[in-house]
Design a protein around this motif. Sequence first.
Motif, PDB file in Angstrom:
ATOM      1  N   GLY A  97       5.806   1.933 -12.518  1.00  0.00           N
ATOM      2  CA  GLY A  97       4.441   2.371 -12.324  1.00  0.00           C
ATOM      3  C   GLY A  97       3.614   1.330 -11.596  1.00  0.00           C
ATOM      4  N   ILE A  98       2.415   1.737 -11.185  1.00  0.00           N
ATOM      5  CA  ILE A  98       1.548   0.844 -10.401  1.00  0.00           C
ATOM      6  C   ILE A  98       1.242  -0.425 -11.164  1.00  0.00           C
ATOM      7  N   ASN A  99       0.989  -0.321 -12.455  1.00  0.00           N
ATOM      8  CA  ASN A  99       0.638  -1.504 -13.250  1.00  0.00           C
ATOM      9  C   ASN A  99       1.803  -2.481 -13.376  1.00  0.00           C
ATOM     10  N   ASP A 100       3.018  -1.993 -13.097  1.00  0.00           N
ATOM     11  CA  ASP A 100       4.205  -2.856 -13.222  1.00  0.00           C
ATOM     12  C   ASP A 100       4.659  -3.390 -11.862  1.00  0.00           C
ATOM     13  N   LEU A 101       3.921  -3.062 -10.791  1.00  0.00           N
ATOM     14  CA  LEU A 101       4.411  -3.366  -9.442  1.00  0.00           C
ATOM     15  C   LEU A 101       4.571  -4.863  -9.196  1.00  0.00           C
ATOM     16  N   ASP A 102       3.521  -5.643  -9.507  1.00  0.00           N
ATOM     17  CA  ASP A 102       3.601  -7.096  -9.244  1.00  0.00           C
ATOM     18  C   ASP A 102       4.746  -7.732 -10.016  1.00  0.00           C
ATOM     19  N   LYS A 103       4.908  -7.337 -11.281  1.00  0.00           N
ATOM     20  CA  LYS A 103       5.985  -7.912 -12.096  1.00  0.00           C
ATOM     21  C   LYS A 103       7.360  -7.464 -11.568  1.00  0.00           C
ATOM     22  N   ALA A 104       7.435  -6.236 -11.103  1.00  0.00           N
ATOM     23  CA  ALA A 104       8.711  -5.749 -10.575  1.00  0.00           C
ATOM     24  C   ALA A 104       9.114  -6.528  -9.322  1.00  0.00           C
ATOM     25  N   LYS A 157       0.835  -1.210   0.000  1.00  0.00           N
ATOM     26  CA  LYS A 157       0.000   0.000   0.000  1.00  0.00           C
ATOM     27  C   LYS A 157       0.868   1.258   0.000  1.00  0.00           C
ATOM     28  N   GLN A 158       1.936   1.276   0.808  1.00  0.00           N
ATOM     29  CA  GLN A 158       2.834   2.432   0.861  1.00  0.00           C
ATOM     30  C   GLN A 158       3.525   2.671  -0.488  1.00  0.00           C
ATOM     31  N   ILE A 159       3.928   1.583  -1.130  1.00  0.00           N
ATOM     32  CA  ILE A 159       4.598   1.712  -2.433  1.00  0.00           C
ATOM     33  C   ILE A 159       3.644   2.328  -3.457  1.00  0.00           C
ATOM     34  N   LYS A 160       2.398   1.852  -3.482  1.00  0.00           N
ATOM     35  CA  LYS A 160       1.412   2.406  -4.424  1.00  0.00           C
ATOM     36  C   LYS A 160       1.170   3.889  -4.159  1.00  0.00           C
ATOM     37  N   HIS A 203       4.449  10.527  -6.833  1.00  0.00           N
ATOM     38  CA  HIS A 203       5.438  10.877  -7.867  1.00  0.00           C
ATOM     39  C   HIS A 203       4.875  10.692  -9.277  1.00  0.00           C
ATOM     40  N   HIS A 204       3.523  10.773  -9.357  1.00  0.00           N
ATOM     41  CA  HIS A 204       2.834  10.731 -10.656  1.00  0.00           C
ATOM     42  C   HIS A 204       3.231   9.496 -11.457  1.00  0.00           C
ATOM     43  N   ASN A 205       3.262   8.369 -10.756  1.00  0.00           N
ATOM     44  CA  ASN A 205       3.475   7.079 -11.417  1.00  0.00           C
ATOM     45  C   ASN A 205       4.864   6.923 -12.010  1.00  0.00           C
ATOM     46  N   ASN A 206       5.841   7.735 -11.530  1.00  0.00           N
ATOM     47  CA  ASN A 206       7.217   7.551 -11.992  1.00  0.00           C
ATOM     48  C   ASN A 206       7.784   6.270 -11.406  1.00  0.00           C
ATOM     49  N   SER A 207       8.937   5.878 -11.919  1.00  0.00           N
ATOM     50  CA  SER A 207       9.512   4.604 -11.488  1.00  0.00           C
ATOM     51  C   SER A 207      10.177   4.743 -10.117  1.00  0.00           C
ATOM     52  N   LEU A 208      10.347   3.596  -9.466  1.00  0.00           N
ATOM     53  CA  LEU A 208      11.134   3.528  -8.241  1.00  0.00           C
ATOM     54  C   LEU A 208      11.887   2.205  -8.216  1.00  0.00           C
ATOM     55  N   LEU A 209      12.836   2.090  -7.276  1.00  0.00           N
ATOM     56  CA  LEU A 209      13.670   0.890  -7.178  1.00  0.00           C
ATOM     57  C   LEU A 209      13.097  -0.053  -6.127  1.00  0.00           C
ATOM     58  N   THR A 224      10.342   0.210   3.843  1.00  0.00           N
ATOM     59  CA  THR A 224      10.876  -1.111   4.185  1.00  0.00           C
ATOM     60  C   THR A 224       9.784  -1.916   4.874  1.00  0.00           C
ATOM     61  N   GLY A 225       9.852  -3.244   4.750  1.00  0.00           N
ATOM     62  CA  GLY A 225       8.861  -4.091   5.400  1.00  0.00           C
ATOM     63  C   GLY A 225       9.261  -5.551   5.365  1.00  0.00           C
ATOM     64  N   ARG A 226       8.630  -6.310   6.256  1.00  0.00           N
ATOM     65  CA  ARG A 226       8.817  -7.772   6.276  1.00  0.00           C
ATOM     66  C   ARG A 226       7.803  -8.382   5.315  1.00  0.00           C
ATOM     67  N   PHE A 227       8.315  -9.007   4.256  1.00  0.00           N
ATOM     68  CA  PHE A 227       7.465  -9.536   3.199  1.00  0.00           C
ATOM     69  C   PHE A 227       6.861 -10.873   3.592  1.00  0.00           C
ATOM     70  N   GLY A 228       7.490 -11.582   4.520  1.00  0.00           N
ATOM     71  CA  GLY A 228       7.012 -12.887   4.962  1.00  0.00           C
ATOM     72  C   GLY A 228       8.183 -13.780   5.336  1.00  0.00           C
ATOM     73  N   GLY A 229       8.078 -14.472   6.505  1.00  0.00           N
ATOM     74  CA  GLY A 229       9.167 -15.363   6.905  1.00  0.00           C
ATOM     75  C   GLY A 229      10.452 -14.583   7.122  1.00  0.00           C
ATOM     76  N   GLU A 230      11.506 -14.989   6.407  1.00  0.00           N
ATOM     77  CA  GLU A 230      12.786 -14.302   6.491  1.00  0.00           C
ATOM     78  C   GLU A 230      13.033 -13.402   5.272  1.00  0.00           C
ATOM     79  N   GLU A 231      11.963 -13.038   4.530  1.00  0.00           N
ATOM     80  CA  GLU A 231      12.071 -12.177   3.350  1.00  0.00           C
ATOM     81  C   GLU A 231      11.685 -10.744   3.715  1.00  0.00           C
ATOM     82  N   PHE A 232      12.421  -9.758   3.154  1.00  0.00           N
ATOM     83  CA  PHE A 232      12.167  -8.342   3.420  1.00  0.00           C
ATOM     84  C   PHE A 232      12.145  -7.584   2.089  1.00  0.00           C
ATOM     85  N   LEU A 233      11.364  -6.506   2.044  1.00  0.00           N
ATOM     86  CA  LEU A 233      11.195  -5.715   0.828  1.00  0.00           C
ATOM     87  C   LEU A 233      11.621  -4.281   1.094  1.00  0.00           C
TER      88      LEU A 233
END
Length: 626
Positions: A592-599, A479-482, A488-494, A536-545
Amino acid sequence: MHQWFLQVKSQFHQSLILCLLLCGSVLAQKQLDTRYLEWEKKLNSSPDEVLQILDRSLPQAQNNNYQLAQHHYLYSQAYIALTYPDKALTHAELGLKAIDKQQFPWLYHKIQIAKVIALDYVGDPQQALPIANQVLTWARQKKDLWLLVEALSARGHIYNAMSLSVNALNDFQEAYQLVPKHGGEINQADIAADIALVYEYRSEDELSVPFFKEAVDYHRENNSFLELSVALYGLGRANKNLGNLDLSQQQLEESARLARKVKDYQGEAYALKELAGMAYKQGKTEEAIQMLKTTHQTFTTSNNKFMLLDTNYSLSRIYLSEGKIKLAEQFWLQAKKYLDPEAMPLQSIGIDELQAKILASKGEYEAAYNKLLETVSKKQKIYTESSIKKLNQFRTQFDLNNKEKENAVLQHENEMQAHRLADQATERQLTNWLIIASFTSTLLLAFIVLRSRKNRLKFEYMAQHDALTNMSNRSYCIKQIKQQLEIHHNNSLLLAMLDLDHFKHINDHYGHAVGDEVLIQFSRIFLSHFDQNVITGRFGGEEFLLAMSYGDQHQLKRSLEQFKESLLERINIAHIPDLKVTFSAGISRCRGINDLDKAIHRADMAMYSAKANGRNQIILHREITQ
């Protein structure tokens, strides 16, 4: 409750004497025939011998339906003792067909309990629950103590299989209070083992240990070898999870010896399965493989699908770690054959992840990548459902708290009204009282509003953050990433996906308490390393995003490298000074938001590539594609 038990016991003895005086045939309707009672007592020490006796005497029993029903009942109990659930269920149903419910209701319900236990063992608790409820109702109406206790125990196991642990504990605790500490058809040591299983299922091993010990001590004192073997198995598993590895190994080895002594080869196989895992962690690979193959043969004989899945999965993982890809793939296929994806969602994810590792080891990276994408989707669904369930529990508790407060206000107002009616003669005092009471009510209502608002904010925070690390959880992180992309008007991020290396080894070798401390310290250092503009966040288990809206991929990689180096100095577990924590990471760009899952998938794939290349490194996704 104890007085009620004594009264029932006395009534039972009086009825028994009366039945002996009036009619011998009536006695058969209230307990098993003498020879069947004697054979039933042998089940705890020699279930295999009981089966041989039943086989020899079956032709004689076929001449009398009442005896035939008792015969099939004992068949079912013996096969349950030896963990052959399919055969146990078959004989329970044959026993029910042989008996007239109206003429022999006690034996009919006794066999129904055997059917409930068999259905639990074959993995069909939904069908078993209404049968257990029927037996419980009948036993309560007839005040049949022992049948009631058996029904409570059977239903408790059903509830436990359905993840209704509170219901299970209620049934087991009621049964525990009804039975004597020693002696009797069933005693507290038998029920203690049931209670321990609930705590084991809830991963509360420290709570399970005293109950397992109670069962072990009693059965050892009474030379009940079969029950002792089962209790030692549970105690050994609990000590293994608590990190008491030497003690656990001793208990599991004794469990295996006792099971073999009474020819409970299924019980021996369960203990060997645990010992194989411990042997592998100690570097005794060939010994572990040999034990797993022995258990595989035993579980194949009994068609124990759950354990066949587990054993084949374990063999596949060991062979994969040894670089024997063909054997790993062979046992993976065998494991998949026993998988029920709907009933075993977590096992299904494990099977898919193992397949991805096998594909990657064969150089089929695209297929491995696609398989990992599937597991990410499955994991997200499971975590989402789990979070919703927990949130609903919080909401229910919140509503109950508010209801209690409303009742308190109503009760206070009623008391105020009663005082006013009683003191009408003193109008001035009543007026003063109303003013005071009104002021008090206003303060109380203000307190309730303030507390409700505080609780709402607390529950919102709990729904958005991981309970262990206090980092943003998966859904809130997304939610924070979106929101950042919209700002930033749908600009890219890392994006960067991080996964702790060898975390399962840390849990298995040092215990989950150490694993939790590693996650807590890692999260604290992770948060302090990056500024507040980085998500930053805990994505699940020992994974972080991690998500960052400025800089390029190389800058982020350098920052992560610096963070990786700081971990070696800053993570400090007091009693394990040589513990080193590293991670593997993958970086991608989101457009962009539409590319989030693939990213996220691209970052996950780059991280997986870092794992495959030896761990403790950071890889850009574009480096993989190039």
